[in-house]
Scaffold this active site. Structure first.
Site, short mmCIF file in Angstrom:
data_model
loop_
_atom_site.label_atom_id
_atom_site.label_comp_id
_atom_site.label_asym_id
_atom_site.label_seq_id
_atom_site.Cartn_x
_atom_site.Cartn_y
_atom_site.Cartn_z
N SER A 92 50.81 71.50 11.47
CA SER A 92 50.96 71.31 12.90
C SER A 92 52.03 70.29 13.28
O SER A 92 52.46 70.27 14.43
CB SER A 92 49.62 70.87 13.49
OG SER A 92 49.24 69.59 13.00
N SER A 135 49.04 69.40 7.47
CA SER A 135 49.98 69.37 8.60
C SER A 135 51.18 68.46 8.44
O SER A 135 52.08 68.50 9.28
CB SER A 135 49.25 68.99 9.88
OG SER A 135 48.62 70.13 10.40
N LYS A 143 54.75 61.90 16.15
CA LYS A 143 53.98 63.08 16.55
C LYS A 143 53.23 62.75 17.84
O LYS A 143 52.67 61.64 17.98
CB LYS A 143 53.01 63.48 15.44
CG LYS A 143 52.29 64.81 15.67
CD LYS A 143 51.46 65.19 14.43
CE LYS A 143 50.76 66.53 14.60
NZ LYS A 143 49.98 66.91 13.39
N1 GLN Z 1 46.77 74.18 9.51
C1 GLN Z 1 45.51 73.48 9.38
C2 GLN Z 1 44.68 73.75 10.60
O1 GLN Z 1 45.08 74.50 11.40
C3 GLN Z 1 45.74 72.03 9.17
C4 GLN Z 1 46.08 71.30 10.40
C5 GLN Z 1 46.29 69.84 10.18
O2 GLN Z 1 46.46 69.38 9.05
N2 GLN Z 1 46.25 69.12 11.27
O3 GLN Z 1 43.61 73.23 10.78
#
Ligand code: GLN
Length: 480
Positions: free
Chosen positions: A151, A175, A76
């Protein structure tokens, strides 16, 4: 050769196939389908080529090439890679090249992994669809009109599309697990502190963890074992040695106690086909000898609200460092305040700005107790409710995400509908506990569904044990 990590590493270690051949095959797939999927911000063929040659040299000379010898891995794009741009899919980091490797990157490299590229993501990991990337969205390899989740959507898509045998993502509120579910792969968030975050660009430091994506449960556990362990460069890293995540694989689930979290199966917006798959998963564990029953974990209902105070509050502080002075982009201004404003206005996307504003507001003197303080108290309640549940159960079960992969653009206009994707994943982050998403059949639309196994802190061995049983029992194809 493509496919599971275990098979590739074994074949390369035994000299049956060369790492450069494995790499060539994966780069071939990338050349063919990456233009449609857009899993990567950068494909690092040169780095990968050098690593693969080194693995082949070690095998030829009779040296140990490592447990992940020749395994193509995607990272990532918020994991620092020395000499290779790390963007967090943000314009604000334009031109920044980290002078060091994240600890997880070093550990994978030492284990013989081959880095095929840096994967696309929601900007600074804020989002659930990978549409909040400054470089355009990633598409779901199962259906290019759908999102891969987020994400870490690029990391999930890279494994689902066969561009890499495994990948790393980060999980602050889901995410890793949510994109794993939407892309039909395994994705695990470890216990807070199990994996070093040195060199992970911070989003919300009390929640962030790095974890693996893979095609199989055993592969995910294997990659986790390589990246976990104490690191003196991360002050939140757990001291001492922890049991291997793979240590209970192959044991079956007879006699284990499994609670199905009623509040999450019945959460607002839960699609009937997803809920049905979770019930099937529960029945499969029961048929394999586990004692399965519904359990109430009442305060998880408030997890989403608490998270969307705590995570933006921490983000507003962590993102203060992108000021045009220390990293990446700088937009000129008449004085330093104008320069800061110009840089941050141009460098951050809308979702990041929304989080910084929400977080700054939640932390402001007049509102701190009402918002941030209250959210922290909810967090304590969630931890207590989990403690209660784990007195009676070894693991808990829930859906990973409320629906299968949705259409691109379906949720970008309304942030709240996007946030609702995380309702089942957030509680584990607030508690600091591990959780894994395992593919378990498909929905009525033919797209993958993930079932989540949650475990108490450092319960990775039993979590993967149960995940493996689900993997073995997963329906192949067909609708719920
Ligand atoms: N979708 C969640 C957010 O927008 C989690 C994101 C993540 O785990 N980095 O904060």
């Amino acid at each position: 050769m493509t496919g599971p990590v275990e098979a590739i590493a074994r074949a390369v270690r035994q000299g049956e196939v060369r790492a450069v051949e494995v790499l060539a095959e994966h780069l071939g797939r990338i050349a063919r389908t990456e233009p449609d999927v857009h899993a990567f911000n950068l494909v690092t063929s040169d780095v990968a080529g050098r690593q693969a040659e080194e693995v082949d040299r070690a095998v030829a000379e009779g040296r140990d090439p490592g447990p992940l010898a020749g395994v193509p891995v995607a990272l990532k794009d918020l994991l620092c890679t020395r000499g290779v741009p790390t963007t967090c899919s943000s314009r604000v980091l334009e031109g920044w090249v980290p002078p060091y490797d994240a600890t997880v990157v070093t550990r994978l490299a030492e284990a013989g992994a081959v880095f095929v590229g840096k994967t696309n993501m929601d900007e600074f990991a804020m989002g659930s669809s990978t549409e909040h990337s400054a470089f355009g969205p990633t598409r779901n390899p199962h259906d290019l009109s759908r999102v891969p989740g987020g994400s870490s959507g690029g990391s999930a898509a890279a494994v689902a599309a066969g561009f890499a045998a495994a990948s790393l993502g980060s999980d602050t509120g889901g995410s890793i697990r949510q994109p794993a579910a939407l892309c039909g792969v395994v994705g695990a968030k470890p216990t807070y502190g199990l994996v070093s975050r040195y060199g992970l660009v911070a989003f919300a430091s009390s929640l962030d963890q790095i974890g693996p994506f893979a095609l199989t449960v055993a592969d995910a556990a294997m990659v986790l074992d390589v990246i976990s362990g104490h690191d003196e460069r991360d002050s939140t890293s757990l001291p001492g040695a922890q049991p291997s995540a793979s240590s209970r694989l192959g044991r079956g689930v007879a006699g284990l106690r499994v609670g199905v979290i009623a509040e999450l199966v019945g959460a607002d917006g839960m699609a009937p086909d997803v809920a049905a798959r979770v019930e099937e998963a529960a029945a499969a564990l029961s048929a394999a000898g586990a004692r399965v029953e519904p359990v109430s974990v009442p305060s998880v209902r408030y997890g989403l609200s608490a998270y969307y105070m705590i995570a933006p509050a921490e983000a507003s502080s962590n993102l203060a460092r992108y000021d045009g002075v220390r990293y990446g982009l700088r937009k000129p201004g008449a004085d330093i305040t104008e320069m800061y404003t110009a840089t941050r206005s141009a460098g951050f996307g809308a979702e990041v700005k929304r989080r910084v504003m929400l977080g700054t507001y939640a932390l402001s003197a007049g509102y701190y107790d009402a918002y941030y303080g209250k959210a922290q108290r909810v967090r304590t309640l969630i931890i207590r409710d989990f403690e209660d549940a784990y007195r009676s159960y070894d693991v808990l079960l829930s859906p990973t995400a409320p629906t299968t992969a949705f259409e691109l653009g379906a949720k970008t206009a309304d942030p709240l509908t996007m946030y609702l994707n995380d309702v089942c994943t957030i509680p584990s982050n607030l508690a600091g506990h591990p959780a894994v998403s395992v593919p378990f059949g498909r929905g009525t639309d033919g797209l993958p569904i993930g079932v989540q196994v949650l475990a108490p802190a450092l319960g990775e061995p039993v979590m993967f044990q149960v995940a493996e049983a689900l993997e073995a029992a997963a329906p192949t194809g067909g609708a719920a």
